[in-house]
Design a protein around this motif. Structure first.
Motif, PDB file in Angstrom:
ATOM      1  N   ASP A  95      -2.385   6.464   8.448  1.00  0.00           N
ATOM      2  CA  ASP A  95      -3.696   6.010   7.994  1.00  0.00           C
ATOM      3  C   ASP A  95      -4.223   6.926   6.904  1.00  0.00           C
ATOM      4  N   ALA A  96      -4.036   8.222   7.064  1.00  0.00           N
ATOM      5  CA  ALA A  96      -4.483   9.175   6.046  1.00  0.00           C
ATOM      6  C   ALA A  96      -3.731   8.965   4.725  1.00  0.00           C
ATOM      7  N   LYS A  97      -2.469   8.570   4.812  1.00  0.00           N
ATOM      8  CA  LYS A  97      -1.671   8.354   3.601  1.00  0.00           C
ATOM      9  C   LYS A  97      -1.929   7.005   2.936  1.00  0.00           C
ATOM     10  N   TYR A  98      -2.082   5.957   3.764  1.00  0.00           N
ATOM     11  CA  TYR A  98      -2.092   4.594   3.227  1.00  0.00           C
ATOM     12  C   TYR A  98      -3.339   3.776   3.593  1.00  0.00           C
ATOM     13  N   ASP A  99      -4.329   4.393   4.211  1.00  0.00           N
ATOM     14  CA  ASP A  99      -5.571   3.706   4.587  1.00  0.00           C
ATOM     15  C   ASP A  99      -5.283   2.463   5.437  1.00  0.00           C
ATOM     16  N   SER A 109      -2.345   7.845  12.853  1.00  0.00           N
ATOM     17  CA  SER A 109      -3.371   8.641  12.172  1.00  0.00           C
ATOM     18  C   SER A 109      -2.811   9.262  10.886  1.00  0.00           C
ATOM     19  N   ALA A 111       0.833  -1.213   0.000  1.00  0.00           N
ATOM     20  CA  ALA A 111       0.000   0.000   0.000  1.00  0.00           C
ATOM     21  C   ALA A 111       0.867   1.263   0.000  1.00  0.00           C
ATOM     22  N   GLY A 127      -6.420   1.509   8.178  1.00  0.00           N
ATOM     23  CA  GLY A 127      -7.568   0.928   8.848  1.00  0.00           C
ATOM     24  C   GLY A 127      -8.032  -0.383   8.249  1.00  0.00           C
ATOM     25  N   LYS A 128      -7.706  -0.630   7.003  1.00  0.00           N
ATOM     26  CA  LYS A 128      -8.140  -1.872   6.365  1.00  0.00           C
ATOM     27  C   LYS A 128      -7.188  -3.043   6.620  1.00  0.00           C
TER      28      LYS A 128
END
Length: 78
Positions: free
Chosen positions: A36-40, A33, A13, A42-43
């Motif tokens: 997460d904003a750069k590479y998502d 955080s 990713a 959370g999934k």
């Protein structure tokens, strides 16, 4: 500077095995955080290691200059 190492599907990713962030200190939650904003993130399922020691994400840890972070997906073993 903080080094973040990526493995498995997180490296895919990020399209990189690692990156260096130009920060002196940051809370672990803030770093996750940002990533997460750069590479998502959370999934993905993953554990976090700081300087090669797996840590809990709930402890409010501060990452300092020269720390090495690793995002580790589940590994199969046998």
């Amino acid at each position: 500077m903080i080094t973040v190492n990526y493995f498995g599907n997180i490296a895919e990713a990020a399209q990189n095995d690692s990156e260096i962030l130009d920060v002196k200190a940051i809370k672990l939650e803030e770093l996750l955080s940002l990533l997460d904003a750069k590479y998502d993130l959370g999934k993905f399922q993953f554990q976090v290691a700081i300087n090669r020691k797996i840590v809990s994400r709930q402890h409010g840890l501060t990452i300092s200059d020269a720390d090495e972070i690793a995002l580790l997906p589940p590994f199969a073993g046998g």
